[in-house]
Design a protein around this motif. Structure first.
Motif, PDB file in Angstrom:
ATOM      1  N   GLY A 599      -8.046  -2.887  -3.917  1.00 30.80           N
ATOM      2  CA  GLY A 599      -7.827  -3.942  -2.921  1.00 30.80           C
ATOM      3  C   GLY A 599      -8.498  -3.635  -1.592  1.00 30.80           C
ATOM      4  O   GLY A 599      -9.252  -4.442  -1.051  1.00 30.80           O
ATOM      5  N   TRP A 600      -8.254  -2.452  -1.063  1.00 29.67           N
ATOM      6  CA  TRP A 600      -8.815  -2.135   0.261  1.00 29.67           C
ATOM      7  C   TRP A 600     -10.334  -2.028   0.214  1.00 29.67           C
ATOM      8  O   TRP A 600     -11.014  -2.314   1.205  1.00 29.67           O
ATOM      9  N   SER A 601     -10.857  -1.613  -0.927  1.00 30.84           N
ATOM     10  CA  SER A 601     -12.312  -1.464  -1.054  1.00 30.84           C
ATOM     11  C   SER A 601     -12.982  -2.833  -0.957  1.00 30.84           C
ATOM     12  O   SER A 601     -13.984  -3.012  -0.247  1.00 30.84           O
ATOM     13  N   LYS A 602     -12.397  -3.827  -1.632  1.00 35.58           N
ATOM     14  CA  LYS A 602     -12.936  -5.195  -1.527  1.00 35.58           C
ATOM     15  C   LYS A 602     -12.834  -5.679  -0.084  1.00 35.58           C
ATOM     16  O   LYS A 602     -13.762  -6.311   0.443  1.00 35.58           O
ATOM     17  N   ALA A 603     -11.702  -5.375   0.536  1.00 34.22           N
ATOM     18  CA  ALA A 603     -11.519  -5.822   1.926  1.00 34.22           C
ATOM     19  C   ALA A 603     -12.597  -5.229   2.834  1.00 34.22           C
ATOM     20  O   ALA A 603     -13.150  -5.932   3.689  1.00 34.22           O
ATOM     21  N   SER A 629      -6.777  -8.905  -6.682  1.00 37.81           N
ATOM     22  CA  SER A 629      -6.077  -7.823  -5.966  1.00 37.81           C
ATOM     23  C   SER A 629      -5.016  -8.385  -5.034  1.00 37.81           C
ATOM     24  O   SER A 629      -4.699  -7.762  -4.011  1.00 37.81           O
ATOM     25  N   THR A 630      -4.502  -9.560  -5.331  1.00 40.56           N
ATOM     26  CA  THR A 630      -3.470 -10.163  -4.484  1.00 40.56           C
ATOM     27  C   THR A 630      -2.312 -10.617  -5.370  1.00 40.56           C
ATOM     28  O   THR A 630      -2.526 -11.320  -6.353  1.00 40.56           O
ATOM     29  N   LEU A 631      -1.107 -10.202  -5.025  1.00 45.42           N
ATOM     30  CA  LEU A 631       0.082 -10.526  -5.806  1.00 45.42           C
ATOM     31  C   LEU A 631       0.624 -11.890  -5.355  1.00 45.42           C
ATOM     32  O   LEU A 631       0.242 -12.378  -4.289  1.00 45.42           O
ATOM     33  N   PRO A 632       1.520 -12.497  -6.141  1.00 42.28           N
ATOM     34  CA  PRO A 632       2.004 -13.843  -5.765  1.00 42.28           C
ATOM     35  C   PRO A 632       2.605 -13.901  -4.354  1.00 42.28           C
ATOM     36  O   PRO A 632       2.490 -14.927  -3.680  1.00 42.28           O
ATOM     37  N   ASN A 633       3.232 -12.821  -3.904  1.00 46.13           N
ATOM     38  CA  ASN A 633       3.777 -12.829  -2.530  1.00 46.13           C
ATOM     39  C   ASN A 633       2.694 -12.502  -1.499  1.00 46.13           C
ATOM     40  O   ASN A 633       2.989 -12.308  -0.317  1.00 46.13           O
ATOM     41  N   LEU A 634       1.447 -12.429  -1.935  1.00 45.52           N
ATOM     42  CA  LEU A 634       0.255 -12.169  -1.106  1.00 45.52           C
ATOM     43  C   LEU A 634       0.119 -10.716  -0.674  1.00 45.52           C
ATOM     44  O   LEU A 634      -0.791 -10.395   0.094  1.00 45.52           O
ATOM     45  N   CYS A 636      -1.316  -7.125  -0.947  1.00 40.47           N
ATOM     46  CA  CYS A 636      -2.546  -6.632  -1.567  1.00 40.47           C
ATOM     47  C   CYS A 636      -2.189  -5.591  -2.626  1.00 40.47           C
ATOM     48  O   CYS A 636      -1.351  -4.723  -2.420  1.00 40.47           O
ATOM     49  N   ASP A 637      -2.848  -5.689  -3.749  1.00 40.95           N
ATOM     50  CA  ASP A 637      -2.583  -4.853  -4.905  1.00 40.95           C
ATOM     51  C   ASP A 637      -3.736  -3.867  -5.063  1.00 40.95           C
ATOM     52  O   ASP A 637      -4.829  -4.265  -5.443  1.00 40.95           O
ATOM     53  N   HIS A 638      -3.457  -2.572  -4.770  1.00 35.00           N
ATOM     54  CA  HIS A 638      -4.532  -1.555  -4.879  1.00 35.00           C
ATOM     55  C   HIS A 638      -5.104  -1.502  -6.280  1.00 35.00           C
ATOM     56  O   HIS A 638      -6.355  -1.488  -6.378  1.00 35.00           O
ATOM     57  N   PHE A 641       0.846  -2.005  -4.929  1.00 39.13           N
ATOM     58  CA  PHE A 641       0.863  -2.592  -3.587  1.00 39.13           C
ATOM     59  C   PHE A 641       0.438  -1.554  -2.553  1.00 39.13           C
ATOM     60  O   PHE A 641       0.961  -0.458  -2.479  1.00 39.13           O
ATOM     61  N   GLN A 642      -0.541  -1.921  -1.755  1.00 40.93           N
ATOM     62  CA  GLN A 642      -0.959  -1.080  -0.623  1.00 40.93           C
ATOM     63  C   GLN A 642      -1.411  -2.043   0.471  1.00 40.93           C
ATOM     64  O   GLN A 642      -2.245  -2.905   0.229  1.00 40.93           O
ATOM     65  N   ILE A 643      -0.907  -1.875   1.688  1.00 33.02           N
ATOM     66  CA  ILE A 643      -1.045  -2.940   2.680  1.00 33.02           C
ATOM     67  C   ILE A 643      -2.401  -2.952   3.383  1.00 33.02           C
ATOM     68  O   ILE A 643      -2.787  -3.957   3.979  1.00 33.02           O
ATOM     69  N   ASP A 644      -3.161  -1.847   3.285  1.00 33.33           N
ATOM     70  CA  ASP A 644      -4.452  -1.791   3.983  1.00 33.33           C
ATOM     71  C   ASP A 644      -5.362  -2.962   3.606  1.00 33.33           C
ATOM     72  O   ASP A 644      -6.083  -3.495   4.455  1.00 33.33           O
ATOM     73  N   GLY A 645      -5.318  -3.360   2.324  1.00 35.47           N
ATOM     74  CA  GLY A 645      -6.168  -4.474   1.891  1.00 35.47           C
ATOM     75  C   GLY A 645      -5.795  -5.786   2.564  1.00 35.47           C
ATOM     76  O   GLY A 645      -6.663  -6.614   2.862  1.00 35.47           O
TER      77      GLY A 645
END
Ligand code: FUC
Length: 761
Positions: A599-603, A629-634, A636-638, A641-645
């Motif tokens: 997720g964070w890499s794409k970001a 890389s995004t879960l239904p609650n938005l 970010c999914d590494h 779940f990891q919030i950096d993305g």
């Protein structure tokens, strides 16, 4: 539309529950009809550090000056050091590192029988309220939850549109073994000390009912026949961010005061105060891509695609930063503040080889500069232990932190071959303080907070740069490109980060007119520093000094492009001083890494492509992130779940709409994708204390309003620039500027607003 909503309750913490937070505390709201759950956290509840059985103070920084000299000699002789050998020479078993902990759950069991219809669960991003609403028979039930920063509590209210219909049983289930739970007169107290390190913690919940009867029984409170029920919850620990003991006052009195003060207040007041506090930050910046229909649940919209999910992700990321990073607590960790496990992924820690930095990339550009203050406090707290590590491991001045750290000042290394050696962490963190200055131009901040941190990080590198025998340049050695390759001398990222730090420190010292001798040393060192910018055999920007890059390599870290983003050494074409050859090489490397990654890499790649001026490719990465890389609650999914993305994606979107890496130069819509032909953004922030409101139609800017915080020359590059004259909205006068193709430079007055429009010509 700034509401995310769903037609069913959450069952899965990571994918579905909705986050609320006040910086120090967070909760995940499930919204179950017959069984409601609010899992909650307090950010300082950490194992590890002083008090942990296997922790001995300073252990991570055992003096081994020989080891470093031997490692450097090996790299000099052989050009490389195998990763296992590097660990054998320099690594340490990690002791007392600890992990971020779960505090517990508030369980609510509403008693209303019957089947629920018309169910809706939502998170209002603008008001920072989580709501649940449904009907049973002739009654509409509503629940509302929020986490108030000013009041320091999480608050909830359960109500019905008919009197006497609210009956519920509440209990608090602690997540820590040995916690004592007591219930007395509508107050639940959870108290204990972590068995790992003795950290004392306490949470209190006070429940109040309007009407009905309230009874306490064992560990629970039951309300029967009330008109409504409300509660407030506070939590804390005796953690303090002070080296070396990291302990402060007992949390009990603080927690008691917070719940007692909040409980007697009018709920509407508490709620209004919270909304005003949140909106003061949230409303400052707003993106409108016209793509969020009111009647489509967020999970369905995410599947459909289009501009709607991107618009929501932008608001959501800013919401998450406000909810997880407010002054007075630790910065946002790998999961912000939300964590349901006592053994979270990567300990829920602070990785400083990209992740913690990415958490704050949006803070300045999307006008949330105050949310970066916890990061700066954290950096300050890292300096005393970081000095000890610099002295004992490197025998040098300055401060240092490696790959990852904790609230207990872990600044050493461990023994994981691909992720232990990263002494550039401090230098990278220091960039955030300087950027805070460049955006806000607060000289006192530069002098008192930023510069001391930068100078001390620079002193570390002045003492530790090594002369590469192969070419006489100054390099970091050993140096390791994050999580990739072997230990070498002068990996591109090390050199670029050090170059960034020394350049910024020199600029800051000049600006403050201090440290003349140091300035000379910095300038001399910069002249001899290997800049870490080499173009290799297939036209790529090299990740290492030797041309080792594999065109088929899709590694998630794109470390050698630091100089493109978040660094500024490789400018955008059109920016003054941009080196076209380096820009092209960066593009070749980035294209080879592809559109995949965590997720964070794409970001990160969104920002890279935006810096390269390729809006469609930036948008493709954003779409990849939203789809995969995004879960239904938005979240970010590494994965997991990891919030950096989440934060990195917002920063990337901002980078697509406005860039200001060269001070005083604003590039408007530098990377607008075809997929967003029409839109508007207000309140983006540019370096030099400038606010930007912008509208575009058919892919071209139609109106641009700048608010200049300081009076200075501003250069604007935009397709809107058709004449050298700019309207000063504050005085109504035309300001004459200097026009140069699609750029215009003009003088500004402090606080004045300036407008460019399509029909201005
Ligand atoms: C870095 C990354 C991993 C993960 C971890 C928390 O080590 O390489 O992908 O994000 O941080």
């Amino acid at each position: 539309m700034r509401v995310i909503w769903y037609g069913t309750p959450a069952t899965d913490w990571e994918r579905e529950a909705l986050p609320i937070g006040n910086g120090a505390m967070g909760a995940m709201v499930f919204g179950g009809v017959a069984a409601e759950r609010l899992q909650f956290n307090e950010k300082t509840l950490w194992t590890g550090g002083p008090g942990t059985a296997d922790y001995r103070h300073g252990d991570w920084a055992a003096p081994r000056p020989d080891a470093l000299a031997r490692a450097r000699a090996r790299v000099d002789a052989a050009g490389r050091l195998d990763n296992d050998e590097a660990v054998a020479l320099l690594g340490e078993p990690r002791r007392g590192f600890g992990a971020y902990q779960n505090f517990g759950d508030v369980h609510l069991a509403p008693h209303h029988g019957g089947t629920a219809t018309g169910y809706r669960r939502e998170l209002d991003l603008a008001d920072a309220l989580a709501r649940v609403r449904y009907e049973v028979g002739d009654t509409t039930y509503t629940r509302e939850y929020f986490a108030s920063h000013p009041a320091g509590v999480i608050a909830g209210r359960l109500s019905a549109d008919r009197p006497g219909r609210v009956s519920v049983t509440l209990r608090v289930a602690p997540a820590q073994a040995g916690a004592a739970v007591t219930v007395e007169g509508g107050r639940v107290t959870v108290r204990g000390a972590l068995s790992d390190n003795g950290l004392r913690y306490e949470a209190q919940l006070r429940l109040l009912a309007d009407g009905g009867t309230v009874t306490g029984d064992g560990d629970r409170i039951t309300v029967t026949g009330a008109d409504s029920v409300r509660f407030v919850l506070a939590a804390g620990t005796d953690y303090a961010d002070t080296y070396p003991h990291y302990r402060g006052d007992d949390p009990g009195p603080r927690v008691t005061a917070a719940v007692d003060t909040a409980a007697v207040r009018d709920f509407a007041d508490l709620r209004a105060e919270h909304i005003a506090d949140h909106r003061r930050l949230f409303d400052r910046c707003r993106l409108d891509l016209g793509g969020v229909p009111r009647d489509v649940p967020t999970d369905v919209l995410l599947d459909r695609g289009g501009p709607g999910p991107a618009e929501l992700l932008f608001g959501y990321g800013r919401y998450l930063l406000i909810a997880s990073s407010r002054p007075g607590s630790l910065p946002a960790n790998l999961q912000g503040v939300w964590n349901s496990s006592n053994t979270p992924p990567w300990c829920g820690d602070y990785h400083v080889n990209i992740n913690l930095q990415m958490n704050y990339w949006l803070a300045e550009t999307t006008n949330l500069a105050e949310t970066a203050l916890p990061l700066f406090d954290f950096i300050d707290a890292l300096r005393p232990p970081g000095r000890v590590t610099a002295r004992t491991m490197f025998g040098s001045a300055g401060w240092v932190v490696h790959n990852e750290t904790t609230p207990f000042g872990f600044t050493g290394v461990h023994d994981w071959p691909t992720a232990f050696w990263f002494p550039e962490g401090a230098a990278w963190l220091a960039q955030h303080l300087y950027e805070h200055y460049l955006f806000g131009l607060d000289r006192a901040f530069l002098r008192d907070r930023a510069y001391p941190v930068m100078r001390e990080a620079a002193e570390f590198w002045l003492a530790n740069l090594h002369t590469d025998p192969s070419d006489g340049t100054l390099v970091a050695s050993p140096s390791f490109s994050p999580e990739h390759g072997e230990h070498v001398a002068g990996a591109a990222m090390s050199q670029q980060i050090i170059g960034d730090l020394l350049t910024n420190t020199l600029e800051a010292a000049r600006e403050l007119d201090v440290d003349a001798q140091l300035r000379e040393r910095l300038a001399d060192t910069l002249a001899r520093l290997d800049p870490g910018l080499r173009i290799g055999s297939w036209g790529q920007l090299q990740e290492w000094k030797a041309d080792l890059d594999d065109p088929a390599d899709a590694h998630r870290h794109v470390s050698h492009l630091f100089a493109l983003h978040p660094g500024r050494r490789i400018g955008r074409i059109g920016e003054y001083g941009a080196d076209v050859g380096l820009v092209d090489a960066a593009r070749v490397s980035l294209a080879a890494r592809g559109d995949g990654g965590t997720g964070w890499s794409k970001a990160w790649k969104i920002s890279f492509w935006a810096r390269l001026g390729d809006g469609d490719r930036a948008h493709r990465l954003l779409t990849e992130q939203l789809r995969h890389s995004t879960l239904p609650n938005l979240f970010c999914d590494h994965p997991p779940f990891q919030i950096d993305g989440n934060f990195g994606a917002v920063a990337g979107i901002a980078e697509m709409l406005l860039q200001s890496h060269r001070f005083g130069f604003l590039d408007v819509l530098p990377a607008l994708p075809a997929a967003w032909p029409d839109g508007a953004v207000t309140g983006l922030r540019a370096r030099g204390d400038v606010l930007v409101d912008l509208t575009w139609r058919d892919g071209r800017a139609t109106e641009l309003v700048l608010t200049a915080g300081r009076g200075d020359m501003i250069t604007v590059r935009s397709t809107l620039v058709q004449s050298p004259d700019v309207t000063d909205l504050t005085t109504g006068a035309l300001v004459s500027g200097r026009r140069d193709f699609d750029q215009v430079s003009f003088p500004t007055e402090p606080g004045h607003r300036y407008r460019f429009t399509a029909d201005q010509a």
